[in-house]
Scaffold this motif. Structure first.
Motif, PDB file in Angstrom:
ATOM      1  N   ARG A  79       0.830  -1.206   0.000  1.00  0.00           N
ATOM      2  CA  ARG A  79       0.000   0.000   0.000  1.00  0.00           C
ATOM      3  C   ARG A  79       0.866   1.258   0.000  1.00  0.00           C
ATOM      4  O   ARG A  79       0.543   2.251  -0.685  1.00  0.00           O
TER       5      ARG A  79
ATOM      6  N   CYS B 215     -13.288   3.295   1.336  1.00  0.00           N
ATOM      7  CA  CYS B 215     -12.836   2.727   2.604  1.00  0.00           C
ATOM      8  C   CYS B 215     -13.266   1.270   2.644  1.00  0.00           C
ATOM      9  O   CYS B 215     -14.456   0.966   2.488  1.00  0.00           O
TER      10      CYS B 215
ATOM     11  N   PHE C  33      -5.416   6.768   6.773  1.00  0.00           N
ATOM     12  CA  PHE C  33      -6.515   5.822   6.929  1.00  0.00           C
ATOM     13  C   PHE C  33      -7.827   6.587   6.878  1.00  0.00           C
ATOM     14  O   PHE C  33      -7.844   7.817   6.890  1.00  0.00           O
ATOM     15  N   CYS C  34      -8.930   5.861   6.825  1.00  0.00           N
ATOM     16  CA  CYS C  34     -10.253   6.467   6.767  1.00  0.00           C
ATOM     17  C   CYS C  34     -10.481   7.367   7.977  1.00  0.00           C
ATOM     18  O   CYS C  34     -10.244   6.969   9.118  1.00  0.00           O
TER      19      CYS C  34
ATOM     20  N   GLY D 297     -11.043   4.538  10.447  1.00  0.00           N
ATOM     21  CA  GLY D 297      -9.654   4.076  10.512  1.00  0.00           C
ATOM     22  C   GLY D 297      -9.342   2.919   9.586  1.00  0.00           C
ATOM     23  O   GLY D 297      -8.288   2.276   9.707  1.00  0.00           O
ATOM     24  N   GLY D 298     -10.257   2.651   8.645  1.00  0.00           N
ATOM     25  CA  GLY D 298     -10.063   1.533   7.726  1.00  0.00           C
ATOM     26  C   GLY D 298      -9.064   1.814   6.624  1.00  0.00           C
ATOM     27  O   GLY D 298      -8.607   2.951   6.420  1.00  0.00           O
ATOM     28  N   ILE D 299      -8.719   0.770   5.871  1.00  0.00           N
ATOM     29  CA  ILE D 299      -7.787   0.866   4.744  1.00  0.00           C
ATOM     30  C   ILE D 299      -8.470   1.577   3.578  1.00  0.00           C
ATOM     31  O   ILE D 299      -9.614   1.257   3.221  1.00  0.00           O
TER      32      ILE D 299
END
Length: 276
Positions: free
Chosen positions: A67, A134, A184-185, A189-191
């Motif tokens: 990433r 997200c 992150f989101c 806090g997501g990918i």
């Protein structure tokens, strides 16, 4: 005029007749449509990869370094990709819709240039790079907002430049990607992932269903700028042939569907469609 030139002219005239005699066309487009807009394609005339295969969904989701490398290269590549403009091929296909000749334009491209040119009946089979998704809460946000976040978190990377690669990528190598900061989101806090279908990821079923429905309503299929080497696109040529619908293709080099074609024109897309 040489025999090769005569044959080329006959095939180009054949394409005009193909478009004229079929009232409802199902059009599938690929990377060859956007090369004149400065976006490189993936494959050579034999249908093979010109470079290393794109990142897979499994690697992107499973490896932080993957990433970091992806978004570092995207930081550079987006600066030009995000400003790409439609070319004559896009405008020619928009004319087909204006003449009420299309059931649907199904594109494998993720650049949104068909819509910019004026096409409205479009399905983005592989998604759109101008949106970010997200993977936790499914929140969508504009790619240009993420660009600002990437620049804020990585000011030392802002002056770097590299050659363009397909789909907003850049040939940025020789750097320590471990030092690149990926946001992150903001909500969960997501990918964060570009809202496109990566290799190893399934195309959403609703897109396939809508495209198949449009193909059923068409009386012929036109492929423009695609080798159809990826099954997600080839399946539609296979379905058209199985249904007895004629298929014409404009593509420089081999396509996976060559045995299924009624007509093939091996010329640059804009040249072949100039009659529109």
């Amino acid at each position: 005029m040489t025999s090769a030139q005569t044959q080329s002219q006959e095939k180009n005239e054949g394409l005009q007749h193909f478009v004229a005699r079929h009232r409802r066309l199902f059009v599938l487009t690929g990377a060859g449509c956007s090369t004149d807009s400065g976006i490189p394609d993936y494959r050579d005339i034999e249908g093979g990869w010109k470079r290393a295969q794109p990142v897979t969904y499994q690697a992107f989701m499973g490896e932080a370094l993957t990433r970091q490398r992806y978004w570092a290269r995207s930081l550079i590549g987006w600066r030009r990709f995000g400003k790409a403009l439609p070319n004559l091929t896009h405008h020619a296909l928009a004319r087909l819709e204006q003449r009420d000749k299309l059931t649907l334009l199904l594109t494998q491209n993720v650049d949104g240039l068909h819509q910019q040119a004026g096409n409205q009946a479009v399905v983005d089979l592989h998604g759109r790079l101008d949106m970010v998704r997200c993977m936790g809460c499914e929140r969508r946000s504009p790619r240009h907002e993420l660009q600002q976040a990437l620049l804020t978190l990585n000011p030392a990377w802002a002056p770097l430049d590299a050659g363009d690669a397909p789909d907003g990528d850049a040939d940025l190598d020789g750097h320590d990607f471990n030092t690149f900061n990926v946001p992150f989101c903001e909500d969960c806090g997501g990918i964060l992932k570009p809202d496109v279908v990566f290799f190893g990821e399934n195309v959403p079923r609703d897109r396939v269903a809508r495209a198949m429905q449009a193909l059923e309503a068409a009386d012929a299929m036109l492929v423009v700028g695609s080798s159809l080497m990826v099954f997600s696109g080839y399946r539609f040529a296979h379905a058209a042939a199985k249904a007895g619908k004629p298929i014409a293709a404009v593509n420089l080099g081999r396509t996976r569907a060559d045995p299924l074609l009624s007509l093939k024109v091996e010329r640059p897309c804009a040249d072949a469609l100039a009659f529109l």
